[in-house]
Write a protein that holds these residues in place. Structure first.
Motif, PDB file in Angstrom:
ATOM      1  N   VAL A 188      60.181   5.897  39.802  1.00  0.00           N
ATOM      2  CA  VAL A 188      59.364   6.103  41.273  1.00  0.00           C
ATOM      3  C   VAL A 188      60.228   7.216  42.036  1.00  0.00           C
ATOM      4  O   VAL A 188      58.952   8.608  42.817  1.00  0.00           O
ATOM      5  N   ARG A 189      61.313   7.743  41.847  1.00  0.00           N
ATOM      6  CA  ARG A 189      62.167   9.126  42.642  1.00  0.00           C
ATOM      7  C   ARG A 189      61.177   9.819  41.711  1.00  0.00           C
ATOM      8  O   ARG A 189      61.046  10.951  43.057  1.00  0.00           O
ATOM      9  N   ASN A 190      61.252  10.617  40.528  1.00  0.00           N
ATOM     10  CA  ASN A 190      60.249  11.154  40.350  1.00  0.00           C
ATOM     11  C   ASN A 190      58.795  11.705  40.585  1.00  0.00           C
ATOM     12  O   ASN A 190      58.585  12.850  41.735  1.00  0.00           O
ATOM     13  N   SER A 191      58.468  10.010  40.712  1.00  0.00           N
ATOM     14  CA  SER A 191      56.976  10.491  41.748  1.00  0.00           C
ATOM     15  C   SER A 191      57.128  10.571  43.050  1.00  0.00           C
ATOM     16  O   SER A 191      55.804  11.594  43.454  1.00  0.00           O
ATOM     17  N   PHE A 192      58.499  10.389  44.102  1.00  0.00           N
ATOM     18  CA  PHE A 192      57.648  10.651  45.337  1.00  0.00           C
ATOM     19  C   PHE A 192      58.811  12.143  45.654  1.00  0.00           C
ATOM     20  O   PHE A 192      57.759  12.909  46.065  1.00  0.00           O
ATOM     21  N   ARG A 193      59.735  12.828  44.354  1.00  0.00           N
ATOM     22  CA  ARG A 193      59.841  14.537  44.948  1.00  0.00           C
ATOM     23  C   ARG A 193      58.548  14.999  44.513  1.00  0.00           C
ATOM     24  O   ARG A 193      58.183  15.572  44.929  1.00  0.00           O
ATOM     25  N   ASN A 194      57.542  14.820  43.228  1.00  0.00           N
ATOM     26  CA  ASN A 194      56.607  16.011  43.221  1.00  0.00           C
ATOM     27  C   ASN A 194      55.634  15.756  44.346  1.00  0.00           C
ATOM     28  O   ASN A 194      54.843  17.006  44.890  1.00  0.00           O
ATOM     29  N   LEU A 195      55.222  14.278  44.795  1.00  0.00           N
ATOM     30  CA  LEU A 195      54.085  14.086  45.959  1.00  0.00           C
ATOM     31  C   LEU A 195      55.084  14.421  47.493  1.00  0.00           C
ATOM     32  O   LEU A 195      54.145  15.273  48.085  1.00  0.00           O
ATOM     33  N   ALA A 196      56.968  14.670  47.750  1.00  0.00           N
ATOM     34  CA  ALA A 196      57.200  15.319  48.287  1.00  0.00           C
ATOM     35  C   ALA A 196      56.411  17.477  48.606  1.00  0.00           C
ATOM     36  O   ALA A 196      56.132  17.260  49.142  1.00  0.00           O
ATOM     37  N   LYS A 197      57.006  17.319  47.192  1.00  0.00           N
ATOM     38  CA  LYS A 197      56.220  19.104  47.354  1.00  0.00           C
ATOM     39  C   LYS A 197      55.264  19.163  47.630  1.00  0.00           C
ATOM     40  O   LYS A 197      55.093  20.387  47.869  1.00  0.00           O
ATOM     41  N   GLN A 198      53.995  18.764  47.385  1.00  0.00           N
ATOM     42  CA  GLN A 198      53.173  18.903  47.494  1.00  0.00           C
ATOM     43  C   GLN A 198      52.704  18.857  48.921  1.00  0.00           C
ATOM     44  O   GLN A 198      51.415  19.162  49.678  1.00  0.00           O
ATOM     45  N   TYR A 199      53.514  17.625  49.866  1.00  0.00           N
ATOM     46  CA  TYR A 199      52.777  17.132  51.072  1.00  0.00           C
ATOM     47  C   TYR A 199      53.961  17.444  52.660  1.00  0.00           C
ATOM     48  O   TYR A 199      53.492  17.218  53.138  1.00  0.00           O
ATOM     49  N   HIS A 200      54.887  18.379  51.818  1.00  0.00           N
ATOM     50  CA  HIS A 200      56.471  17.705  52.856  1.00  0.00           C
ATOM     51  C   HIS A 200      55.623  19.671  53.715  1.00  0.00           C
ATOM     52  O   HIS A 200      55.871  20.269  53.863  1.00  0.00           O
ATOM     53  N   PRO A 201      55.724  19.189  55.523  1.00  0.00           N
ATOM     54  CA  PRO A 201      55.761  20.054  55.782  1.00  0.00           C
ATOM     55  C   PRO A 201      55.902  21.324  56.053  1.00  0.00           C
ATOM     56  O   PRO A 201      55.485  22.334  56.051  1.00  0.00           O
ATOM     57  N   ASP A 202      57.361  21.073  55.162  1.00  0.00           N
ATOM     58  CA  ASP A 202      58.222  23.023  55.550  1.00  0.00           C
ATOM     59  C   ASP A 202      58.343  22.633  53.596  1.00  0.00           C
ATOM     60  O   ASP A 202      59.179  24.059  53.179  1.00  0.00           O
ATOM     61  N   SER A 203      57.180  22.727  52.568  1.00  0.00           N
ATOM     62  CA  SER A 203      57.438  22.809  51.608  1.00  0.00           C
ATOM     63  C   SER A 203      56.460  23.847  51.561  1.00  0.00           C
ATOM     64  O   SER A 203      56.560  25.265  50.337  1.00  0.00           O
ATOM     65  N   GLY A 204      55.807  24.658  52.481  1.00  0.00           N
ATOM     66  CA  GLY A 204      55.202  25.593  52.135  1.00  0.00           C
ATOM     67  C   GLY A 204      53.548  25.560  51.667  1.00  0.00           C
ATOM     68  O   GLY A 204      53.163  26.990  50.695  1.00  0.00           O
ATOM     69  N   SER A 205      53.427  24.652  50.484  1.00  0.00           N
ATOM     70  CA  SER A 205      51.933  24.284  50.221  1.00  0.00           C
ATOM     71  C   SER A 205      51.495  24.694  50.599  1.00  0.00           C
ATOM     72  O   SER A 205      51.111  24.094  51.896  1.00  0.00           O
ATOM     73  N   ILE A 206      50.030  24.530  49.801  1.00  0.00           N
ATOM     74  CA  ILE A 206      48.603  24.193  50.457  1.00  0.00           C
ATOM     75  C   ILE A 206      48.347  23.220  51.235  1.00  0.00           C
ATOM     76  O   ILE A 206      47.127  23.071  52.200  1.00  0.00           O
ATOM     77  N   THR A 207      48.756  22.182  50.039  1.00  0.00           N
ATOM     78  CA  THR A 207      48.283  21.060  50.322  1.00  0.00           C
ATOM     79  C   THR A 207      49.454  20.360  51.479  1.00  0.00           C
ATOM     80  O   THR A 207      49.364  18.787  51.327  1.00  0.00           O
ATOM     81  N   ALA A 208      50.480  21.044  52.208  1.00  0.00           N
ATOM     82  CA  ALA A 208      51.239  20.657  53.329  1.00  0.00           C
ATOM     83  C   ALA A 208      50.228  19.469  54.312  1.00  0.00           C
ATOM     84  O   ALA A 208      49.148  19.967  55.243  1.00  0.00           O
TER      85      ALA A 208
END
Length: 379
Positions: free
Chosen positions: A68-88
């Motif tokens: 659960v933690r690993n999945s949330f960490r990977n999704l947070a890297k994709q959708y967090h506003p401060d992550s700087g990714s394209i899919t934020a």
């Protein structure tokens, strides 16, 4: 107030706890899905919401907390506003966070329920008898449990020390094997270099002799080599070289040594038999002393000969050609027996000679008497 209760549960059910005091008793007993004994089940989540949360986190039911933690960490890297990714995306991240909390609580509840079931099972499990405590410590030691514990700790220390010594021993053995291999390679390379140097030296000497004309006077110059007999068991080149060596009188070292050993033992046997014959009979104390000195000298010679036999057995190429040691006592007994046989022969010869002499005397007497009788008859 009843209508107000229904509106509140549909629109703002979270405020029902504060307004529940205003509802009459008759209404309070109304069977409503969100009211049980004047309380709201705020922790209740529909089953579809939990399934959607699992699906949003790309997990399956029954997963572990780490998943659960690993999945949330990977999704947070994709959708967090401060992550700087394209899919934020902040809205998607909020949904992911809610799903994470929902799944986390669900997994925690399942783990707690499984732990409680295990505890209940352990309560009903039969306890081991009291004497089973002595089966601990790997069966090491004796006495009270405290004494056994101390002995077991000492046993573990000794075992650890043995393991360390074994590891160091293996390490040293591997280093020694590596060093021996390196030394062997060095010796082999030196041997190859020496062989190559000797080959070059021999070739240079042959070329120098040919340039001087030392090979011009050879009887077989310009003629083909004589064909040798063919042997199917060895290489033709080896067979031809052996034939050349044999024709020129060459003999291997082990053959010469074998010949030397046989000649030596024959000479020792002849000498001791001759010495015994020379002493003769009877054996006086002086002669007995001389015979013991001769036997001691023979023992020393046999020891030297046996050492020579050891050297011969090391170089002989065929196992059935190896020789056994000679025994000095047996050689002395053989010499004594040979002397006795010789004495018996001499006695028989003497007896035969005496009988021949007696026969000759008898024949002479008969002849003389016959001649006398003839003379008397003639007169």
């Amino acid at each position: 107030m009843k209508w107000l209760c229904v509106i509140l549960t549909k629109k703002i059910g979270c405020h029902l706890w504060a307004l529940s005091a205003m509802i009459p008793k008759k209404v309070k007993t109304f069977p409503y899905p969100y009211i049980i004994d004047h309380r709201m089940l705020s922790g209740y989540k529909p089953k579809n919401n939990i399934k959607n949360s699992y699906k949003l986190l790309k997990l399956q039911e029954g997963c572990s907390l780490d998943d659960v933690r690993n999945s949330f960490r990977n999704l947070a890297k994709q959708y967090h506003p401060d992550s700087g990714s394209i899919t934020a995306d902040s809205a998607t991240f909020v949904q992911v966070e809610e799903a994470y909390r929902t799944v986390l609580s669900d997994v925690a509840k399942k783990m707690k329920s499984s732990e409680s079931e295990d505890e209940e099972e352990t309560k009903f499990k039969s306890k081991a008898p009291q004497h089973r405590q002595y089966l601990s410590f790997e069966g090491v030691g004796f006495g009270t449990p405290r004494q056994r514990e101390r002995q077991y700790m000492q046993f573990r220390v000794d075992r650890a020390a043995e393991q360390v010594m074994e590891y160091r021993k293996q390490k040293l053995e591997s280093q020694y094997a590596m060093n021996t291999m390196i030394a062997k390679d060095i010796r082999q390379s030196k041997k190859v270099k020496i062989t190559q140097a000797i080959d070059r030296l021999v070739e240079d000497l042959i070329q120098e002799s040919m340039a001087k004309g030392d090979f011009d006077n050879l009887s077989g110059k310009g003629k083909p080599l004589q064909k040798f007999s063919y042997c199917p068991h060895i290489d033709p080149m080896t067979h031809n070289l052996n034939r050349i060596l044999i024709d020129n009188g060459y003999q291997p070292e082990w053959i010469l040594m074998q010949k030397e050993i046989r000649e030596t033992i024959e000479e020792l046997r002849k000498n001791i038999v001759a010495s015994r014959n020379k002493l003769g009979e009877p054996m006086t104390p002086c002669r007995q002393k001389q015979w013991s000195e001769i036997c001691e000298q023979l023992i020393e010679d046999i020891k030297k000969l046996n050492k020579r036999i050891n050297d011969f057995n090391l170089i002989v190429p065929i196992l059935n050609r190896q020789m056994v040691h000679f025994n000095a006592d047996k050689e002395i007994a053989r010499a004594q027996k040979a002397y006795e046989i010789l004495m018996e022969k001499t006695k028989t010869i003497d007896v035969d000679a005496k009988e021949n002499e007696q026969e000759k005397v008898e024949m002479f007497r008969l002849k003389s008497s016959f001649l006398k009788w003839i003379n008397l008859m003639l007169k």
